[in-house]
Structures are given as structure tokens and as C-alpha cells.
Design an enzyme around this catalytic site. Structure first.
Site, PDB file in Angstrom:
ATOM      1  N   ASP A 535      -5.395   6.137  10.294  1.00 22.12           N
ATOM      2  CA  ASP A 535      -5.233   6.500  11.700  1.00 22.12           C
ATOM      3  C   ASP A 535      -4.527   5.366  12.430  1.00 22.12           C
ATOM      4  O   ASP A 535      -4.447   4.237  11.942  1.00 22.12           O
ATOM      5  CB  ASP A 535      -6.595   6.815  12.323  1.00 22.12           C
ATOM      6  CG  ASP A 535      -7.584   5.666  12.178  1.00 22.12           C
ATOM      7  OD1 ASP A 535      -7.352   4.619  12.805  1.00 22.12           O
ATOM      8  OD2 ASP A 535      -8.586   5.799  11.430  1.00 22.12           O
ATOM      9  N   GLU A 615      10.023   2.147 -20.460  1.00 24.60           N
ATOM     10  CA  GLU A 615       9.338   2.179 -19.164  1.00 24.60           C
ATOM     11  C   GLU A 615       9.456   0.832 -18.451  1.00 24.60           C
ATOM     12  O   GLU A 615       9.624   0.767 -17.236  1.00 24.60           O
ATOM     13  CB  GLU A 615       7.864   2.558 -19.353  1.00 24.60           C
ATOM     14  CG  GLU A 615       7.681   4.031 -19.692  1.00 24.60           C
ATOM     15  CD  GLU A 615       6.259   4.381 -20.086  1.00 24.60           C
ATOM     16  OE1 GLU A 615       5.809   5.487 -19.753  1.00 24.60           O
ATOM     17  OE2 GLU A 615       5.583   3.541 -20.738  1.00 24.60           O
TER      18      GLU A 615
END
Ligand code: GLA
Length: 731
Positions: A535, A615
Site C-alpha cells: 500500500d 541458464e
């Protein structure tokens, strides 16, 4: 002038570049809402208001002769209770004589340059933008209560902030039982409501409801803003979409129990109320005391949700987060959680850091499990000192070694919690929030510490400072891993127990503020089991928040998309984790994982030592790409691309630089079909007449062609493929 006052009409006009907001003091002294929408200049918008005598909508005593004058049907800015407005109320009070009625009427106002600030609560900062403020004082003379409605106007940003301060001017104590931050009545419009609900590991999923004559209530009483209901709503035209249409955003800057009420009344008018949740809330306001409600951020867009989001993104990035984070390049980090969980010692941690460094990672974050006797999640919270059985030689030694590798160091803590099995709890059982004579509700085997207490906050400040002073820690991951219950503080008297939930949040804010002032170089990333406290309140203290515990890139596509309606990419913690994913067990390509995590603050959550050579190479490229596109991604305008032709199969989103000279289109396939239509993408936000080079496809096209003609891409095949298209202006 952002704020004008037409004296003879008692009308206030709040102007931003793309909106007008008008309020008026009417003949009753009520503060009426006149207008919020596209700029209308200095026309007094009161002409739209038609007084009508509607049955069962009574009249204020002094206006009895005017049966059209009713608080029940008037669009109001901050309504009372029990005096004729039967819609949902922003206020509830209990006066000494038992009366519940409250009737705020205009007394005075003042206007000034600059943005007001709040003490002890987060707010939108003025920083380098120009803002003006308006304060309107309403008063209920009988109750002896004043209500100071503050408005901050950010003209450039199209943002208006609102908050209310309640003052007890009477000689008696008053009990506040509801004290909302704002109330607004939108008189005309056929609105839908969009809200952002969800659950742990699946936060902020937009839901769109058609409003009918009813009240929709969204809320949290979990002691946190919650995974379940974000304190942010959009009210929009029935036809509004990402790129067109009227929409209004309302965001509460608060991290605790909150409530949003949206009521469509008998006249078709829509009321929006936002603020602290009144369930379980009460606040004793003694003579002369004030109560400050949290701030709300409002914006209006006539160009759909993308434009609305751009406003929130800029406001949060530049004026909610601390100024120092506006241009700070955040480090690419590796976090130990999914790589090691609780199972590590100093050599394993050092090994993770060493292999991460080789791949180009810039900061190592030691997650849960390093302190007290924390070998699993049932103990140790509160004992914020290193477990030397695990990390032999202590924290400083480890941090120094990791620093010597050339990596910054960050650490995980969960300050607002306490384990029953901890030295801290054994010494201070009264520091946990628990009801008298009742066993508390436990969650993840932990209790919540009473942040309303000064002694608790002092202990936390001292122990966290101790860590930060002892070793070169440059980042904190601040977690919060359960919903709060048993809101009862041993230090407050019985008639103040309704204050605990709010005092808890104020306590957290105070501690965060104190730490920030003492250690301005330490960056805090918020977290609450992922995005349970995502928030604007937390973003005032922490520029980034771990977006979700779900690190599966395909799940993240919708979590990050939902989050993006209100919050910027620069605030979304997002990492590449292993495949199959630990939460969903789904397998996805490394490239897709990188591309999704890159649309956030970016980092890794895996053991690099277990990766294939291919990777590892991919990590190097991802980090290089992230740096290459850093400004574009973190500061550019973010567009959700929502072509109907592909929305069941693809997610697409685009970043466009502020000067529109470059853009990055991202597309990920979530549902690959055989012999399907081509993914057909139209760019947004480019300069129509300029040429752009689409390197990847060997094309040079005008912005107009890319935006209105679009590109038909090759069909993406395989499991969850994704691609990125970079375009640059080429004159
Ligand atoms: C929460 C966080 C995770 C991790 C764990 C540690 O769930 O969201 O990322 O830090 O806590 O316990």
C-alpha cells in the site's frame, strides 16, 4: 492558481492540468460536492444541482420551508450522522450525553502555497513539484467537534489529496467510533467499480462490478492492508477501458484495518468513503485533542485506466517514496529463501553469494533463519541476534566476506512479531497482543508484538540498530507474516482498547521513520507473506515491496498486472526462481521468468550453483538487459496492452520512455493453441509521425503504423514462451 475561491458564490475550485474539482458552501452551511471531471474553467458547476422534494428525505430545521433541501439527497463532501443523511456515513461519534448525532457545517477556510504534511502518518510529499493546499473547517457547534478537511492539489500530476482532522473543541470527552479520511458524492454517472481483491499468493486481482442501488463494502480487519482487499478502488464509466473513458482512482495511504464503502443511492448518485475500518475501532478524544485520519490520493482520467495508472505511478515514485529513491539504481539482488529456506550455515551462504557474484548479481540478501534459535518457523521471532551455531564467527564476519566479493549485503527481519518460543517472549510475555484470560489465536506459530507500546518500539529500535551498527548491512527485508488478532494492549485502559489496531500502525510507522532517520543509507523492502501490505502507506517508508510469495512467472503475470493499476514497477519486488516453481510446480522457460521479473525491481531467488551452464549464461544476459532498459522500465510509462483478439492467450505490456523515443514491448503466451491467430500487437504512447526501428524484426515504421496498424507477430509455441521487442526512434 491551482486553488481558486469564488467568494460571492462560496465555491472552491481545485484545478489540475486535466481535471477540475469543485465544492461549495451552501445556504445550510453544508459543504457540497459540485463536480469532479474534465476541466471546466471557472464556471460554477452548481447549475447542475436540482433540488427536489423526495419523499422520506427530511429537511434541516432552519430550511423546513424548502422541502427540496435535504442532506439525504445533496452531494456532500463530508457528511454527518443521525441528522437526515441516510446514506453510509464517514463518521460515527458518541457524545458524553449519549447522543450519536453529528452535523458538520462550514466555519472558515484557508488556502496556502505548498502541500500540508501529516505528523506520524504517511502523506504525498511536495518534493520538487508545486502544490497548493486548502483547509476547510467544518464544525458541529452542539457537539463541540470541528472537522478540518485538507486538500492538497498537485496541478502537474492531476492529483488531489484529502485528509480530515477531527478536533474536540468541547469540554467533554468524545468517543469516535468511525473517522473516515474522505467522503465524496458523485452525482451523475453510470459507474462501474473496480477493486483489487485476492488472497495469499494471488494478490490484487481486479474485479469489475456494475453498481446498482446498494452499498459495496471492501475492507480489511487483519491489522494490515491485506492480500485480500487492497485500499484502492477505481470508479469508471461503464464503457471505460485501458485506453479510453472516464475513471477516478481513490487510494488510501494506510497499512492497517481499512474500509471502502461505495453506495449508489436512490438518486443514482454514488458515494465513496475511505478510511480506517470502524469495525472494532473507537478512539477517546479528550477535550482539546485532535485525531488525524490517514491521507487519500485521488486522480481522474478521461483517457482510461492506463493514464490513471501513469498518474499513480509518478506520484508514488516521485512524491510518496523518499526523494532519494527517485534516481537511485536499485541493486539486482539474490535472496536466500527459496535457495536454502532454514537449512544453511555460513559456508552455504557464502557459496550462494560467491556463485551469484560470478553471474553479475549485486546484492546478497540473507532471508529468514539467521537469528535466535530459528531453525524452523515455530520459534525465535523477537531474538534479533545472530545464531552463531549456524553462522560461525557472527554476522560481521559473514557480511565482510560477502562485501569482499563485491556484493552488498541485506538481511530479513520480522519486527512486529514474537514467537512464544523466544527469549524475548520468556522475558516479556506481556509484549504480545493477547486478550486477558483468553488463549490467543496463533498463526505460523507466532504472536504479534504490541507496536503501540513505546518500550516495545525502543527494544526493536535498539536491536535493529545493533545489527545495522555491527555489520555493513545496506538493505532490510521487513516481513509481516500473519493476520493480527486479539487486539488488546496491556498498557491501555479498557475504554481505549478500540484504539489498539490504529496505534499499532502508528507504532510501525514511527519505528520505520526512526530507523530511516538513523540509517538513511539502508533501504527497506516491505513484505507481508509477499504482498499482504502492499500500500501507499508502506511505500512512504519502503520504496519497494515483495509483490507476492508466488514466484511462478505465469501467476505473476496477473499479480503484477493487477498491482500495476495503482503501483509502479519500481515498487514491485520480483525475482526469478527455479523451475518447476516451488508454489505451483509449473515449469516455465528461463527467458519468461527473467522477462517477468525484470518488470519489477528484479533479482533471483534460487541456488545459482545448481543451474546449467546455459541458464548461467542467461542470467548474465538478463542482468545486462535489465541495466540496458533500467530507465525505460523503472521510469517509463507502463501500458497494459489488452487487445481483445489475444487476451485469452497472451499477456502484453509496454514501457515507453518519457520523451517517447524508445519503447519495450513484452509479450508472454499463457495458453498456446494450434493453428491460432497471430498475436497482433498495437503499441501505445509513441509519436505518430516519427520513425522507429524494430531491430528484432528488421522493420522501420512510423509511430502511427505501430500504434494504429500494429504488428502481427509469429505464433509463439511451446510452454509459456515470451518475447521482448525493443524499438527506438530513428529519424
Ligand atoms: C514470507 C516472505 C518470504 C520469506 C518468508 C520467510 O513468507 O514473503 O519471502 O521471507 O516469509 O519466512
Amino acid at each position: 492558481m491551482s486553488i481558486e475561491y469564488i467568494k460571492e458564490k462560496k465555491v472552491f475550485i481545485l484545478n489540475t492540468k486535466k481535471s477540475s474539482y469543485q465544492i461549495k458552501v451552501d445556504e445550510t452551511g453544508a459543504l457540497r460536492h459540485l463536480y469532479y471531471g474534465r476541466p471546466v474553467g471557472s464556471s460554477d458547476m452548481d447549475y447542475r444541482y436540482k433540488k427536489t422534494d423526495r419523499g422520506f428525505s427530511g429537511n434541516p430545521y432552519e430550511q423546513a420551508a424548502d422541502r427540496g433541501c435535504s442532506f439525504d439527497t445533496m452531494p456532500l463532501e463530508y457528511s454527518g450522522f443521525g441528522v437526515g443523511d441516510y446514506r453510509v456515513s464517514p463518521l460515527k461519534v458518541r457524545l458524553k450525553n449519549g447522543s450519536r448525532s453529528v452535523d458538520p457545517r462550514y466555519v472558515s477556510h484557508k488556502m496556502y502555497k505548498g502541500k500540508y504534511i501529516l505528523e506520524g502518518l504517511p502523506y504525498v510529499r511536495e518534493n520538487d513539484s508545486k502544490a497548493e493546499s486548502l483547509e476547510v473547517r467544518l464544525k458541529d457547534e452542539t457537539a463541540g467537534l470541528s472537522f478540518i478537511l485538507s486538500y492538497g492539489v498537485f496541478e502537474e500530476f492531476n492529483v488531489i489529496t484529502r485528509t480530515v482532522k477531527i478536533v474536540n473543541d468541547s469540554d467533554e470527552n468524545v468517543e469516535l467510533e468511525k473517522a473516515s479520511s474522505m467522503c465524496i458524492d458523485m452525482p451523475f454517472g453510470n459507474y462501474d467499480l473496480i477493486h483489487f481483491s485476492g488472497r495469499h499468493c494471488m494478490e490484487r486481482r481486479p474485479e469489475r462490478d456494475i453498481l446498482s442501488q446498494e452499498t459495496i463494502t471492501l475492507s480489511s480487519k487483519r491489522g494490515m492492508s491485506s492480500h485480500h482487499s487492497n485500499p484502492f478502488v477505481i470508479l469508471c464509466d461503464r464503457n471505460a477501458n485501458e485506453d479510453n473513458g472516464d475513471c477516478y482512482g481513490f487510494m488510501l495511504m494506510y497499512s492497517g484495518n481499512h474500509k471502502e464503502e461505495i453506495e449508489k443511492d436512490q438518486t443514482g448518485s454514488v458515494r465513496v468513503i475511505m478510511g480506517i475500518n470502524d469495525e472494532g475501532f473507537s478512539w477517546k478524544l479528550e477535550k482539546g485533542e485532535t485525531f488525524q485520519t490517514p491521507e487519500t490520493i485521488l486522480t481522474y482520467s478521461y483517457e482510461g485506466f492506463n493514464e490513471l495508472s501513469h498518474t499513480f505511478h509518478k506520484t508514488i515514485r516521485k512524491n510518496v517514496c523518499d526523494k532519494k529513491y527517485i534516481d537511485m539504481v536499485r541493486p539486482v539482488l539474490i535472496n536466500s529463501w527459496e535457495a536454502a529456506y532454514f537449512d544453511f550455515d555460513e559456508e552455504k551462504i557464502y557459496g550462494l553469494a560467491e556463485s551469484a557474484k560470478e553471474l553479475g548479481v549485486e546484492m546478497f540478501v540473507l532471508d529468514d533463519g539467521w537469528f535466535g534459535k530459528r531453525n524452523n518457523d515455530s520459534c525465535g521471532l523477537g531474538d534479533w541476534f545472530v545464531n552463531e551455531d549456524k553462522l560461525k564467527g557472527g554476522l560481521k564476519k559473514l557480511v565482510d566476506r560477502i562485501n569482499t566479493l563485491g556484493l552488498k549485503f541485506g538481511i530479513w527481519i520480522e519486527p512486529e512479531m514474537i514467537s512464544e518460543d523466544s527469549d524475548l517472549y520468556r522475558a516479556h510475555p506481556d509484549w504480545a497482543l493477547t486478550d486477558p484470560d483468553r488463549k490467543p489465536m496463533v498463526a505460523r506459530d507466532q504472536l504479534v508484538i504490541d507496536m503501540s507500546r513505546q518500550d516495545v518500539r525502543d527494544y526493536l529500535f535498539e536491536s535493529i540498530s545493533g545489527l545495522l551498527n555491527k555489520a555493513n548491512i545496506e538493505y532490510i527485508k521487513w516481513d509481516f507474516n500473519r493476520s493480527v488478532s486479539n487486539f488488546y494492549s496491556k498498557l491501555l485502559p479498557p475504554d481505549r482498547q478500540g484504539e489498539v489496531a490504529h496505534r499499532f500502525v502508528l507504532g510501525t510507522y514511527e519505528l520505520l521513520d526512526r530507523l530511516e532517520k538513523a540509517f538513511p543509507k539502508v533501504m527497506i523492502e516491505g513484505c507481508a507473506g509477499g504482498g499482504g501490505r502492499f500500500d501507499a502507506g508502506m511505500l512512504f517508508y519502503c520504496p519497494q515491496i515483495w509483490c507476492s510469495d508466488n514466484t511462478d512467472p505465469i501467476a505473476r503475470l496477473s499479480i503484477q498486472k493487477g498491482t500495476s493499476y495503482g503501483y509502479p514497477v519500481s515498487s514491485m519486488g520480483s525475482h526469478v526462481s527455479v523451475s518447476p516453481n516451488h508454489q505451483t510446480n509449473r515449469s516455465t522457460p528461463f527467458n519468461t521468468r527473467g522477462l517477468v521479473a525484470m518488470s519489477g525491481t528484479f533479482g533471483y531467488e534460487l541456488d545459482p550453483g545448481k543451474l546449467s551452464e546455459e541458464e548461467k549464461k542467461a542470467i548474465g544476459k538478463q542482468i545486462r538487459d535489465f541495466h540496458k532498459y533500467y530507465e525505460l522500465i523503472q521510469k517509463g510509462d507502463y501500458y497494459r496492452i489488452s487487445e481483445e483478439s489475444f487476451s485469452n492467450h497472451y499477456f502484453a505490456w509496454e514501457f515507453v520512455s518519457e520523451d517517447k523515443s524508445e519503447a519495450l514491448m513484452n509479450i508472454a503466451a499463457v495458453n498456446v493453441e494450434v493453428n491460432s491467430a497471430f498475436p497482433f500487437i498495437k503499441f501505445r504512447g509513441l509519436k505518430e509521425d516519427s520513425f522507429y526501428r524494430v531491430e528484432e524484426l528488421g522493420l522501420k515504421l512510423t509511430g502511427g503504423a505501430l500504434m494504429y496498424g500494429g504488428l502481427s507477430l509469429d505464433i509463439l509455441r511451446g510452454d509459456y514462451p515470451a518475447l521482448q521487442l525493443y524499438i527506438k526512434e530513428d529519424k
